[in-house]
Design a protein around this motif. Structure first.
Motif, PDB file in Angstrom:
ATOM      1  N   GLU A 273      57.006  47.240   4.186  1.00  0.00           N
ATOM      2  CA  GLU A 273      58.151  47.483   3.298  1.00  0.00           C
ATOM      3  C   GLU A 273      59.455  47.511   4.084  1.00  0.00           C
ATOM      4  N   SER A 274      59.457  48.157   5.249  1.00  0.00           N
ATOM      5  CA  SER A 274      60.699  48.312   6.005  1.00  0.00           C
ATOM      6  C   SER A 274      61.091  47.063   6.775  1.00  0.00           C
ATOM      7  N   GLN A 275      60.101  46.288   7.249  1.00  0.00           N
ATOM      8  CA  GLN A 275      60.411  45.142   8.099  1.00  0.00           C
ATOM      9  C   GLN A 275      60.320  43.798   7.390  1.00  0.00           C
ATOM     10  N   GLN A 276      59.482  43.704   6.357  1.00  0.00           N
ATOM     11  CA  GLN A 276      59.295  42.423   5.682  1.00  0.00           C
ATOM     12  C   GLN A 276      59.653  42.477   4.201  1.00  0.00           C
ATOM     13  N   ASP A 277      60.079  43.655   3.724  1.00  0.00           N
ATOM     14  CA  ASP A 277      60.456  43.842   2.323  1.00  0.00           C
ATOM     15  C   ASP A 277      59.329  43.434   1.373  1.00  0.00           C
ATOM     16  N   VAL A 278      58.101  43.786   1.758  1.00  0.00           N
ATOM     17  CA  VAL A 278      56.922  43.507   0.926  1.00  0.00           C
ATOM     18  C   VAL A 278      56.285  44.846   0.552  1.00  0.00           C
ATOM     19  N   GLN A 279      56.026  45.038  -0.732  1.00  0.00           N
ATOM     20  CA  GLN A 279      55.416  46.280  -1.197  1.00  0.00           C
ATOM     21  C   GLN A 279      53.978  46.025  -1.632  1.00  0.00           C
ATOM     22  N   LEU A 280      53.095  46.888  -1.184  1.00  0.00           N
ATOM     23  CA  LEU A 280      51.697  46.806  -1.583  1.00  0.00           C
ATOM     24  C   LEU A 280      51.430  47.812  -2.697  1.00  0.00           C
ATOM     25  N   ALA A 281      50.597  47.418  -3.649  1.00  0.00           N
ATOM     26  CA  ALA A 281      50.224  48.303  -4.738  1.00  0.00           C
ATOM     27  C   ALA A 281      49.000  49.128  -4.339  1.00  0.00           C
ATOM     28  N   MET A 282      48.712  50.124  -5.139  1.00  0.00           N
ATOM     29  CA  MET A 282      47.624  51.059  -4.840  1.00  0.00           C
ATOM     30  C   MET A 282      46.292  50.354  -4.602  1.00  0.00           C
ATOM     31  N   PHE A 283      45.971  49.355  -5.436  1.00  0.00           N
ATOM     32  CA  PHE A 283      44.632  48.755  -5.388  1.00  0.00           C
ATOM     33  C   PHE A 283      44.629  47.324  -4.834  1.00  0.00           C
TER      34      PHE A 283
ATOM     35  N   GLY B 169      36.306  36.758   6.634  1.00  0.00           N
ATOM     36  CA  GLY B 169      35.933  35.768   5.638  1.00  0.00           C
ATOM     37  C   GLY B 169      36.668  35.904   4.323  1.00  0.00           C
ATOM     38  N   LEU B 170      36.948  37.136   3.889  1.00  0.00           N
ATOM     39  CA  LEU B 170      37.532  37.350   2.555  1.00  0.00           C
ATOM     40  C   LEU B 170      39.050  37.420   2.543  1.00  0.00           C
ATOM     41  N   VAL B 171      39.655  37.963   3.586  1.00  0.00           N
ATOM     42  CA  VAL B 171      41.111  38.179   3.560  1.00  0.00           C
ATOM     43  C   VAL B 171      41.890  36.898   3.283  1.00  0.00           C
ATOM     44  N   PRO B 172      41.586  35.765   3.963  1.00  0.00           N
ATOM     45  CA  PRO B 172      42.360  34.552   3.660  1.00  0.00           C
ATOM     46  C   PRO B 172      42.134  34.015   2.238  1.00  0.00           C
ATOM     47  N   MET B 173      41.027  34.406   1.600  1.00  0.00           N
ATOM     48  CA  MET B 173      40.796  33.972   0.223  1.00  0.00           C
ATOM     49  C   MET B 173      41.669  34.738  -0.761  1.00  0.00           C
ATOM     50  N   VAL B 174      42.034  35.968  -0.411  1.00  0.00           N
ATOM     51  CA  VAL B 174      42.896  36.772  -1.281  1.00  0.00           C
ATOM     52  C   VAL B 174      44.364  36.583  -0.908  1.00  0.00           C
TER      53      VAL B 174
ATOM     54  N   CYS C  97      39.678  51.045   0.700  1.00  0.00           N
ATOM     55  CA  CYS C  97      39.739  50.423  -0.635  1.00  0.00           C
ATOM     56  C   CYS C  97      41.096  50.580  -1.318  1.00  0.00           C
ATOM     57  N   THR C  98      41.834  51.613  -0.978  1.00  0.00           N
ATOM     58  CA  THR C  98      43.122  51.849  -1.620  1.00  0.00           C
ATOM     59  C   THR C  98      44.181  52.140  -0.571  1.00  0.00           C
ATOM     60  N   LEU C  99      45.407  52.208  -1.046  1.00  0.00           N
ATOM     61  CA  LEU C  99      46.517  52.433  -0.135  1.00  0.00           C
ATOM     62  C   LEU C  99      46.535  53.850   0.420  1.00  0.00           C
ATOM     63  N   ILE C 100      45.924  54.805  -0.291  1.00  0.00           N
ATOM     64  CA  ILE C 100      46.000  56.201   0.141  1.00  0.00           C
ATOM     65  C   ILE C 100      44.693  56.695   0.759  1.00  0.00           C
ATOM     66  N   GLY C 101      43.685  55.843   0.856  1.00  0.00           N
ATOM     67  CA  GLY C 101      42.392  56.283   1.364  1.00  0.00           C
ATOM     68  C   GLY C 101      42.390  56.624   2.835  1.00  0.00           C
ATOM     69  N   THR C 102      43.244  55.964   3.596  1.00  0.00           N
ATOM     70  CA  THR C 102      43.337  56.234   5.026  1.00  0.00           C
ATOM     71  C   THR C 102      44.792  56.112   5.444  1.00  0.00           C
ATOM     72  N   SER C 103      45.180  56.897   6.427  1.00  0.00           N
ATOM     73  CA  SER C 103      46.569  56.882   6.878  1.00  0.00           C
ATOM     74  C   SER C 103      46.963  55.529   7.460  1.00  0.00           C
TER      75      SER C 103
ATOM     76  N   GLY D 141      38.054  45.707   0.162  1.00  0.00           N
ATOM     77  CA  GLY D 141      37.472  47.023   0.399  1.00  0.00           C
ATOM     78  C   GLY D 141      36.161  47.245  -0.328  1.00  0.00           C
ATOM     79  N   VAL D 142      36.087  46.865  -1.608  1.00  0.00           N
ATOM     80  CA  VAL D 142      34.860  47.080  -2.379  1.00  0.00           C
ATOM     81  C   VAL D 142      33.699  46.243  -1.833  1.00  0.00           C
ATOM     82  N   PRO D 143      33.892  44.920  -1.570  1.00  0.00           N
ATOM     83  CA  PRO D 143      32.798  44.185  -0.920  1.00  0.00           C
ATOM     84  C   PRO D 143      32.385  44.803   0.418  1.00  0.00           C
ATOM     85  N   LEU D 144      33.359  45.335   1.146  1.00  0.00           N
ATOM     86  CA  LEU D 144      33.037  45.972   2.426  1.00  0.00           C
ATOM     87  C   LEU D 144      32.168  47.210   2.208  1.00  0.00           C
ATOM     88  N   VAL D 145      32.481  47.988   1.190  1.00  0.00           N
ATOM     89  CA  VAL D 145      31.665  49.164   0.867  1.00  0.00           C
ATOM     90  C   VAL D 145      30.259  48.738   0.460  1.00  0.00           C
ATOM     91  N   LEU D 146      30.154  47.693  -0.358  1.00  0.00           N
ATOM     92  CA  LEU D 146      28.841  47.235  -0.820  1.00  0.00           C
ATOM     93  C   LEU D 146      27.997  46.716   0.334  1.00  0.00           C
TER      94      LEU D 146
END
Length: 588
Positions: free
Chosen positions: A165-175, A580-585, A149-155, A181-186
């Motif tokens: 970040e190093s190869q594509q210069d894209v930064q992901l936020a914590m949430f 199913g969800l990833v391409p929607m986000v 669900c978050t960036l720090i939940g799993t290595s 992740g939340v639909p997956l948990v539900l």
């Protein structure tokens, strides 16, 4: 393909084969591959070692200290006592367990959460009179999906974020992952709530089985020339023992079962007693009996400093495939194996002839420092339900949780990066003595860090030589150019790699392939990369695919088929939700 691309591809195949088919340690295999890539000139030393300076790897190392602070302060146990409560049935207990485990796993390493929850859940299950097998796999699965669900939940998330970040210069936020992740948990929690009780066995864990029966086998010999020779079993005082009973007599290669009280003992008779742990001590006080193996007498530890310890044999145990006798277990660990459980059942026969396998649960008599000495080693995954010699300092639990909350808030609001927030949190935990410096140092798992950093070199080799692009072209030949189908193939291939090797190595190896597939299709690489994040953690069908699954194997008394039965539908549901969800986000 060029020669360098062929060599890079063969190196990756060799690594996969070595990890899947041999007992070589993963860090040794990966570093050998890195050495070959450097010596052969495929990678420069700078490129080969770039993974060791990756922000994701450094963040994981720092979060080990944060997890150690939460563990030593007893923060998880402190919360567990307040959250788990007293449900009235198995389903209610599972529901009470799933939510908190998933929530905690989102904000600290899910492996650490499961490790700290296991003894609490064992005690909780005993108090509620619920079989641990109904709770342990749900605990592991909740930790896995909660960590996504978050960036720090799993290595895995941190590793992929570092590569982005190093190869594509894209930064992901914590949430950023929370939308999937939340639909997956539900979905996962709903599935487990309705089907876990039906699909999971009603079986006690290895320690609970022994607690319920309080039985194990103790072998003894009638000493030649001793006072028991020529006496009957009754006259020898072996008829009415307090803690066990005489089950068998072996004499000159013959078995005397259902032994009569009037049976006369001869020198050299091998007697098999079944009883509680105290049976061994009771037999020692009988003059004329000697331990068959002699190991307990040779254990050079005062009785007042001995304790019963339960430990699970890990994948890095040095004596896998060797018998207890061949491994010189007592000399190596200063401990004596009392009983071995495999697949939830105590193994019978001579203990010395039992060969160690990954996942075996050992009940041992050892010194009171055994748990502390081997807690941070990879020989065992310790899940003893007994009290530790050094209980957590629960007074610091609220402080440790406050520091964790501040770390998450600082990172989520963008005040500092995740690495900076983790560094400050680790420093505060050390400064406030929530975790001693020595334990913080030992908490850093160098094996995992080396595997992740070395896997970066394999990914770089595949990218620089064009091997990743070639694999992408092969995948697209079967795919016919559909982004959705390509996403499904990338997801499925990552899941297969995860079941074969470590989740982090699978993510790093699939990253350049996913980017190459996106380039071939002329679409965004983000949905493919995010799908890898989730797929690398989606290991539900085997006990060896994800460390938390292996950790609950013994406490739950599980067999391999138990994971397949409940994990296959879980894996399918996870794949449907993610693809199913990833391409929607993150649109193509």
């Amino acid at each position: 393909m060029s020669l360098e691309a062929v060599l890079a591809l063969l190196t990756v195949v060799g690594v996969l084969a070595a990890l899947a088919a041999t007992r070589l340690a993963p860090d040794v295999v990966l570093m050998a591959a890195v050495t070959f890539l450097v010596v052969s000139g495929i990678l420069s030393p700078q490129d080969a070692l770039a993974g060791f300076s990756n922000t994701g790897v450094l963040t994981i190392a720092t979060l080990y200290i944060v997890a150690a602070g939460l563990k030593e302060s007893g923060a998880i146990q402190w919360m567990a006592r307040r959250i788990l409560g007293h449900p009235t049935g198995t389903r209610a207990a599972q529901l009470r367990l799933l939510g908190p485990t998933a929530a905690m796993s989102a904000f600290m390493n899910n492996t650490a959460v499961v490790a700290m929850f296991i003894p609490a859940v064992q005690e909780w299950a005993g108090r509620l009179r619920i079989a641990p097998s109904k709770l342990m796999i749900p605990l592991s699965y909740a930790g896995i999906v909660g960590g996504t669900c978050t960036l720090i939940g799993t290595s895995t998330n941190l590793v992929v974020a570092g590569m982005l970040e190093s190869q594509q210069d894209v930064q992901l936020a914590m949430f950023d992952m929370v939308w999937v992740g939340v639909p997956l948990v539900l979905v996962g929690a709903t599935y487990l709530f309705f089907f876990a009780n039906r699909l999971l066995p009603d079986r006690q864990g290895a320690f609970e089985q022994l607690e319920a029966a309080r039985e194990y086998a103790v072998d003894a010999l009638v000493e030649p020339g001793g006072p028991l020779v020529g006496r009957t079993i009754t006259a020898a005082g072996l008829r009415h023992l307090n803690h066990g009973y005489l089950a068998e007599v072996h004499r000159d290669g013959e078995l005397l079962a259902a032994v009569s009280p009037d049976t006369t003992l001869y020198e050299g008779d091998a007697l098999v007693f079944i009883g509680a742990p105290d049976c061994a001590h009771e037999l020692r006080r009988i003059q004329g009996l000697a331990p068959a193996e002699g190991d307990i007498h040779k254990l050079d530890i005062r009785h007042s400093r001995r304790r019963i310890v339960e430990a699970i044999v890990g994948p890095d145990f040095p004596a896998l495939g060797r018998t207890i006798r061949e491994s010189r277990f007592r000399s190596r660990y200063q401990a004596v194996v009392l009983s071995v459980s495999r697949g939830g059942e105590r193994l019978t026969g001579k203990l010395g002839d039992i060969s160690f396998q990954v996942g075996d649960t050992l009940l041992m008599e050892a010194g009171d420092d055994f748990v502390g000495q081997y807690r941070h080693r990879k020989d065992f995954l310790l899940v003893s339900a007994l009290n530790d010699a050094a209980p957590p300092n629960f007074r610091k639990a609220p402080l440790a949780l406050s520091i964790l909350a501040a770390m998450v808030a600082a990172s989520a609001t963008g005040l500092v990066s995740i690495l900076e927030a983790a560094l400050m949190a680790a420093l505060l935990l050390l400064a406030t003595r929530c975790v001693p410096i020595g334990k913080a140092r030992r908490a850093i798992d160098l094996t995992v860090l080396i595997v992740i950093a070395a896997a970066f070199a394999l990914g770089a080799a595949m990218t620089q030589t064009g091997a990743a692009q070639q694999i992408a072209e092969w995948l697209l030949l079967a795919d016919a150019g559909s982004p959705w189908l390509a996403l499904l193939i990338v997801y499925a291939l990552t899941v297969i790699f995860t079941e074969m090797i470590t989740n982090n190595a699978a993510a790093v190896l699939m990253f350049p392939i996913a980017v190459a597939v996106a380039e071939q299709l002329d679409v965004s690489f983000m949905p493919f990369v995010i799908a890898i994040m989730f797929a690398a953690s989606a290991s539900f069908m085997t006990p060896l695919g994800y460390q938390t699954n292996l950790m609950v194997l013994g406490p739950g008394g599980y067999r391999f088929t138990d994971y397949v039965r409940i994990g296959a539908p879980m894996s399918l549901l996870t794949g449907i939700v993610v693809v199913g969800l990833v391409p929607m986000v993150w649109s193509f």
